[in-house]
Write a protein that holds these residues in place. Structure first.
Motif, PDB file in Angstrom:
ATOM      1  N   GLY A   1       0.883  -1.213  -0.037  1.00 37.22           N
ATOM      2  CA  GLY A   1      -0.004   0.001  -0.032  1.00 37.22           C
ATOM      3  C   GLY A   1       0.967   1.491   0.001  1.00 37.22           C
ATOM      4  O   GLY A   1       0.109   2.304   0.177  1.00 37.22           O
TER       5      GLY A   1
ATOM      6  N   ASN B   1       2.480   4.476  -1.148  1.00 34.72           N
ATOM      7  CA  ASN B   1       2.574   5.399  -2.343  1.00 34.72           C
ATOM      8  C   ASN B   1       4.107   5.475  -2.830  1.00 34.72           C
ATOM      9  O   ASN B   1       4.758   6.367  -2.406  1.00 34.72           O
ATOM     10  CB  ASN B   1       2.287   6.771  -1.780  1.00 34.72           C
TER      11      ASN B   1
ATOM     12  N   PRO C   1       4.828   9.488  -5.424  1.00 37.96           N
ATOM     13  CA  PRO C   1       4.311  10.577  -4.737  1.00 37.96           C
ATOM     14  C   PRO C   1       4.808  11.846  -5.615  1.00 37.96           C
ATOM     15  O   PRO C   1       5.711  11.766  -6.436  1.00 37.96           O
ATOM     16  CB  PRO C   1       5.119  10.763  -3.319  1.00 37.96           C
TER      17      PRO C   1
ATOM     18  N   GLY D   1      -1.030  12.062   1.693  1.00 45.52           N
ATOM     19  CA  GLY D   1      -1.844  11.174   1.503  1.00 45.52           C
ATOM     20  C   GLY D   1      -1.765  10.200   0.249  1.00 45.52           C
ATOM     21  O   GLY D   1      -0.836   9.930  -0.410  1.00 45.52           O
ATOM     22  N   ASP D   2      -3.154   9.810  -0.166  1.00 42.31           N
ATOM     23  CA  ASP D   2      -3.108   8.711  -1.335  1.00 42.31           C
ATOM     24  C   ASP D   2      -3.078   9.524  -2.812  1.00 42.31           C
ATOM     25  O   ASP D   2      -3.888   9.034  -3.497  1.00 42.31           O
ATOM     26  CB  ASP D   2      -4.187   7.685  -1.065  1.00 42.31           C
TER      27      ASP D   2
ATOM     28  N   PHE E   1      -5.734   8.963  -7.458  1.00 42.83           N
ATOM     29  CA  PHE E   1      -6.095   8.929  -6.292  1.00 42.83           C
ATOM     30  C   PHE E   1      -6.298   7.544  -5.793  1.00 42.83           C
ATOM     31  O   PHE E   1      -7.068   6.941  -6.346  1.00 42.83           O
ATOM     32  CB  PHE E   1      -7.515   9.825  -5.867  1.00 42.83           C
ATOM     33  N   TYR E   2      -5.441   6.919  -4.879  1.00 42.21           N
ATOM     34  CA  TYR E   2      -5.529   5.438  -4.688  1.00 42.21           C
ATOM     35  C   TYR E   2      -6.460   5.131  -3.700  1.00 42.21           C
ATOM     36  O   TYR E   2      -6.533   5.979  -2.654  1.00 42.21           O
ATOM     37  CB  TYR E   2      -4.048   5.180  -4.183  1.00 42.21           C
ATOM     38  N   PRO E   3      -7.377   4.183  -3.764  1.00 46.22           N
ATOM     39  CA  PRO E   3      -7.296   3.333  -4.944  1.00 46.22           C
ATOM     40  C   PRO E   3      -8.586   3.813  -6.140  1.00 46.22           C
ATOM     41  O   PRO E   3      -8.918   2.957  -6.919  1.00 46.22           O
ATOM     42  CB  PRO E   3      -7.678   1.962  -4.357  1.00 46.22           C
TER      43      PRO E   3
END
Length: 353
Positions: free
Chosen positions: A116, A118, A121, A137-138, A157-159
């Motif tokens: 998970g 990133n 980035p 953040g994601d 923007f994950y996921p």
């Protein structure tokens, strides 16, 4: 009296001719072109990270070097920025300036193996504060800024998938809905993507679709479409589609991008000495440039299909005519930069009608 009538007829004929000329399709034109005076090859066994300034004056090329296109002078201004909250490991492929030149965004990469994490980035450098800040953040994998200079950009923007963010990486706007881009009156272009000014989101993208034979194998030709863009993408059956060019040879198609106004598509293709495309293939599995005779830049008004040849590489150098991706168009519309294999990139100055 008869002479007077002839004068009237002549005046009417001239007026009619002028009115017809005014109705003729008008396209941007190439004013001048020159090679970058340093060996700036944009292809080295893969794309070199690259970004063109909004005014078309300089590029970021490679890891962090800024090259002024008319002189070849190189500087490294990002070295003067304070980096927060920590340093980054390196620059990935995707980077770009906001249209006003204030912000520079870059996708970086981290070798983080934890689930998970990133790994791509985004850092945004602010030319007013001289601070480079990591988007927390994601949010990752920066793609492009909005052409309307509202401080918004597209990233992952994950996921959730592709979304639009502000400069703080907040207020994500999902792109799940397909928009009928054909009805959008005010648009702007950024690379492969067409943006709606009304919504300030990407609504379409350029899709080269290969033509297959009865056995499902590529024939070496393709059709070029503008397809509606939404996530997840439906490559086979987009909600809205416009056919732009039927059967341009796929193997000699270098790049297709929107111009900054979003009204034109710039098609960059190799010219080949034979129709079979033997020894004239840009396919990575069968790359061959022996029969490339030129690289041609063509503008297509995608709403109508009208075409206009903008430039050929042979116009400035008949020996180095093999163009390469990436191809970029500055946000102010003044400059196109086109790579060449085994030669420095070419700068093309453009004037709009």
């Amino acid at each position: 009296m008869q002479l007077h009538r002839r004068a009237i007829y002549l005046m009417l004929f001239l007026a009619f001719s002028i009115s017809l000329a005014g109705c003729a399709p008008r396209f941007p034109t190439a004013q001048r072109a020159y090679p970058v005076p340093v060996n700036m090859q944009m292809w080295r066994n893969g794309f070199v990270p690259f970004a063109l300034s909004p005014d078309g004056q300089f590029v970021i090329y490679g890891s962090s070097g800024w090259i002024r296109l008319n002189t070849g002078e190189e500087t490294r201004p990002l070295a003067n920025y304070a980096i927060t909250p920590e340093g980054y490991m390196g620059i990935s492929q995707n980077m770009g300036w906001s249209p006003d030149g204030r912000y520079f965004a870059v996708t970086t990469f981290y070798d983080e193996r934890s689930p998970g994490a990133n790994r791509l980035p985004i850092y945004i450098f602010d030319s007013q504060t001289l601070i480079g800040s990591k988007i927390e953040g994601d949010v990752g994998n920066f793609q492009m800024w909005s052409p309307f200079n509202n401080g918004r950009y597209m990233a992952e923007f994950y996921p959730e998938g592709w979304s639009v963010f502000d400069v703080q990486g907040s207020a994500p706007i999902s792109l799940h809905e397909a928009i009928d881009f054909r009805q959008e009156q005010e648009v702007g272009g950024s690379g492969w993507f067409l943006w709606s000014k009304r919504l300030d989101v990407p609504v379409a993208w350029i899709a080269p679709v290969p033509v297959l034979d009865e056995e499902g194998q590529r024939t070496g030709a393709s059709q070029l479409f503008v397809d509606s863009f939404s996530y997840p993408m439906d490559y086979q059956n987009p909600t809205y589609r416009v056919s732009v060019a039927e059967n341009p040879p796929l193997d000699n198609l270098i790049e297709a991008i929107f111009d900054p106004t979003g009204e034109y598509i710039l098609l960059v293709q190799w010219g080949c000495s034979d129709s079979s495309l033997v020894h004239c293939s840009n396919d990575p599995s069968s790359f061959d440039t022996n029969n490339v005779t030129d690289t041609v830049l063509t503008l297509i008004r995608w709403r109508t299909g009208e075409k206009h040849e903008l430039f050929r590489l042979s116009q400035i150098d008949p020996q180095n005519v093999v163009g390469s991706a990436p191809v970029v168009w500055s946000a102010d519309g003044s400059t196109i930069v086109l790579g060449r294999y085994d030669a420095s990139a070419v700068v093309i100055k453009v004037k709009y009608p």
